[in-house]
Design a protein around this motif. Structure first.
Motif, PDB file in Angstrom:
ATOM      1  N   ALA A 102       0.830  -1.207   0.000  1.00  0.00           N
ATOM      2  CA  ALA A 102       0.000   0.000   0.000  1.00  0.00           C
ATOM      3  C   ALA A 102       0.866   1.258   0.000  1.00  0.00           C
ATOM      4  CB  ALA A 102      -0.934  -0.006   1.213  1.00  0.00           C
ATOM      5  N   PHE A 103       1.904   1.284   0.837  1.00  0.00           N
ATOM      6  CA  PHE A 103       2.785   2.459   0.862  1.00  0.00           C
ATOM      7  C   PHE A 103       3.606   2.557  -0.414  1.00  0.00           C
ATOM      8  CE2 PHE A 103       2.067   2.469   5.534  1.00  0.00           C
ATOM      9  CZ  PHE A 103       1.644   3.780   5.645  1.00  0.00           C
ATOM     10  N   LEU A 104       3.995   1.423  -0.968  1.00  0.00           N
ATOM     11  CA  LEU A 104       4.749   1.419  -2.216  1.00  0.00           C
ATOM     12  C   LEU A 104       3.895   1.979  -3.364  1.00  0.00           C
ATOM     13  CD1 LEU A 104       7.425   0.644  -3.518  1.00  0.00           C
ATOM     14  CD2 LEU A 104       6.541  -1.668  -3.817  1.00  0.00           C
ATOM     15  N   THR A 164      -1.171   6.444  -5.456  1.00  0.00           N
ATOM     16  CA  THR A 164      -2.462   5.945  -4.982  1.00  0.00           C
ATOM     17  C   THR A 164      -2.502   5.979  -3.462  1.00  0.00           C
ATOM     18  OG1 THR A 164      -2.486   4.435  -6.868  1.00  0.00           O
ATOM     19  CG2 THR A 164      -4.066   4.001  -5.098  1.00  0.00           C
ATOM     20  N   PRO A 165      -3.266   6.915  -2.868  1.00  0.00           N
ATOM     21  CA  PRO A 165      -3.304   7.014  -1.409  1.00  0.00           C
ATOM     22  C   PRO A 165      -4.160   5.916  -0.779  1.00  0.00           C
ATOM     23  CG  PRO A 165      -4.799   8.607  -2.349  1.00  0.00           C
ATOM     24  CD  PRO A 165      -4.107   7.919  -3.501  1.00  0.00           C
ATOM     25  N   MET A 166      -3.937   5.692   0.518  1.00  0.00           N
ATOM     26  CA  MET A 166      -4.787   4.771   1.273  1.00  0.00           C
ATOM     27  C   MET A 166      -6.170   5.399   1.418  1.00  0.00           C
ATOM     28  SD  MET A 166      -2.576   3.507   4.522  1.00  0.00           S
ATOM     29  CE  MET A 166      -1.964   1.844   4.483  1.00  0.00           C
ATOM     30  N   ARG A 167      -7.167   4.559   1.518  1.00  0.00           N
ATOM     31  CA  ARG A 167      -8.521   5.039   1.772  1.00  0.00           C
ATOM     32  C   ARG A 167      -8.601   5.465   3.238  1.00  0.00           C
ATOM     33  NH1 ARG A 167     -14.119   1.691   1.049  1.00  0.00           N
ATOM     34  NH2 ARG A 167     -15.425   3.386   1.802  1.00  0.00           N
ATOM     35  N   LEU A 168      -9.099   6.668   3.465  1.00  0.00           N
ATOM     36  CA  LEU A 168      -9.151   7.224   4.813  1.00  0.00           C
ATOM     37  C   LEU A 168     -10.312   6.643   5.613  1.00  0.00           C
ATOM     38  CD1 LEU A 168      -8.419  10.959   3.960  1.00  0.00           C
ATOM     39  CD2 LEU A 168      -6.829   9.251   4.856  1.00  0.00           C
ATOM     40  N   ARG A 169     -10.098   6.537   6.919  1.00  0.00           N
ATOM     41  CA  ARG A 169     -11.121   6.078   7.854  1.00  0.00           C
ATOM     42  C   ARG A 169     -11.563   7.283   8.682  1.00  0.00           C
ATOM     43  NH1 ARG A 169      -9.608   1.311  11.915  1.00  0.00           N
ATOM     44  NH2 ARG A 169      -9.961   0.028  10.082  1.00  0.00           N
ATOM     45  N   GLY A 170     -12.815   7.297   9.085  1.00  0.00           N
ATOM     46  CA  GLY A 170     -13.319   8.355   9.949  1.00  0.00           C
ATOM     47  C   GLY A 170     -13.542   9.659   9.209  1.00  0.00           C
ATOM     48  N   ASN A 171     -13.937  10.672   9.965  1.00  0.00           N
ATOM     49  CA  ASN A 171     -14.135  11.997   9.368  1.00  0.00           C
ATOM     50  C   ASN A 171     -12.931  12.875   9.685  1.00  0.00           C
ATOM     51  OD1 ASN A 171     -14.505  13.228  11.958  1.00  0.00           O
ATOM     52  ND2 ASN A 171     -16.636  12.510  11.966  1.00  0.00           N
ATOM     53  N   ALA A 172     -12.949  14.079   9.170  1.00  0.00           N
ATOM     54  CA  ALA A 172     -11.797  14.982   9.325  1.00  0.00           C
ATOM     55  C   ALA A 172     -11.492  15.265  10.799  1.00  0.00           C
ATOM     56  CB  ALA A 172     -12.037  16.271   8.564  1.00  0.00           C
ATOM     57  N   ALA A 191      -8.172  -3.319   3.696  1.00  0.00           N
ATOM     58  CA  ALA A 191      -7.256  -3.401   2.550  1.00  0.00           C
ATOM     59  C   ALA A 191      -5.925  -4.071   2.887  1.00  0.00           C
ATOM     60  CB  ALA A 191      -6.995  -2.006   1.983  1.00  0.00           C
ATOM     61  N   VAL A 192      -5.534  -4.039   4.151  1.00  0.00           N
ATOM     62  CA  VAL A 192      -4.256  -4.656   4.542  1.00  0.00           C
ATOM     63  C   VAL A 192      -4.452  -5.753   5.591  1.00  0.00           C
ATOM     64  CG1 VAL A 192      -2.827  -2.688   3.881  1.00  0.00           C
ATOM     65  CG2 VAL A 192      -3.731  -2.823   6.210  1.00  0.00           C
ATOM     66  N   SER A 193      -5.681  -6.262   5.690  1.00  0.00           N
ATOM     67  CA  SER A 193      -5.968  -7.367   6.604  1.00  0.00           C
ATOM     68  C   SER A 193      -5.924  -8.671   5.822  1.00  0.00           C
ATOM     69  CB  SER A 193      -7.343  -7.194   7.253  1.00  0.00           C
ATOM     70  OG  SER A 193      -7.340  -6.078   8.095  1.00  0.00           O
ATOM     71  N   PRO A 194      -5.061  -9.575   6.225  1.00  0.00           N
ATOM     72  CA  PRO A 194      -4.944 -10.832   5.481  1.00  0.00           C
ATOM     73  C   PRO A 194      -6.104 -11.777   5.770  1.00  0.00           C
ATOM     74  CG  PRO A 194      -3.522 -10.886   7.390  1.00  0.00           C
ATOM     75  CD  PRO A 194      -4.145  -9.513   7.353  1.00  0.00           C
ATOM     76  N   GLU A 195      -6.459 -12.518   4.756  1.00  0.00           N
ATOM     77  CA  GLU A 195      -7.430 -13.599   4.920  1.00  0.00           C
ATOM     78  C   GLU A 195      -6.670 -14.787   5.502  1.00  0.00           C
ATOM     79  OE1 GLU A 195     -10.677 -13.244   4.238  1.00  0.00           O
ATOM     80  OE2 GLU A 195     -10.303 -11.163   3.636  1.00  0.00           O
TER      81      GLU A 195
END
Length: 183
Positions: free
Chosen positions: A60-62, A69-77, A106-110
């Motif tokens: 994701a950081f790469l 491509t930024p990470m999808r944000l959680r929560g509000n501002a 997005a970064v939680s493994p199955e």
């Protein structure tokens, strides 16, 4: 302008990051193969899942550094501002991530069935690619920003420090490598 100080700072950040990855790999190599797919406790990840999570975070950081491509944000501002004021500063200064923080989907493994022989080289490869992309951004785009799903925008300096703390955080869930008794 790229100065001797900024080059030294880059070297310091990359060295710390390489050590964080080495610590994770050393601890992962200490896991007995029968324990690789066993959760450390009820509802917790296996060493394989810990490793895959770290890989997914690097990817994701790469993507941010190579594709923008930024990470999808959680929560509000407002929530992110509070998390940033309390959480980010504590993480960067104390070099610890609170244990109860849940990873984004997005970064939680199955369920992972891959062994260390497959996952650890993948981790080393991703971390190495991250280092190269990070150094390129540091030198060519010093004002470049990274995004964290809870904290929002990060400077490159904050980003790599957070990545290093994150890698060590997950290494701590693995058993420490055996000490060489001959020393």
């Amino acid at each position: 302008m790229f100065t001797r100080h900024t080059e030294q700072r880059l070297e310091t950040l990359l060295t710390d990051h390489v050590h964080a990855v080495r610590e994770f790999v050393d601890r992962a190599n200490a896991v007995a193969k029968p324990q690789w797919l066993v959760p450390r406790a009820e509802g917790k990840w296996t060493p394989a899942q810990e490793t895959k999570h770290v890989i997914l975070a690097y990817e994701a950081f790469l993507r941010q550094l190579t594709e923008g491509t930024p990470m999808r944000l959680r929560g509000n501002a407002l929530q992110r501002r509070i998390w940033r004021l309390i959480g980010l500063n504590a993480i960067l200064w104390r070099k610890r991530i609170p244990v109860a923080v849940r990873a984004p989907r997005a970064v939680s493994p199955e369920l992972i069935t891959s062994g260390p022989d497959e996952l650890l080289p993948e981790l080393r490869r991703c971390a190495g690619e991250f280092d190269v992309a990070f150094a390129r951004a540091w030198r060519n785009e010093p004002r470049r920003r990274m995004t964290h799903y809870m904290f929002g925008t990060l400077s490159l300096d904050q980003g790599i420090r957070l990545v290093s703390v994150h890698t060590r955080h997950h290494a701590a869930f693995l058993p420490p490598p055996a000490q060489d008794e001959s020393t």
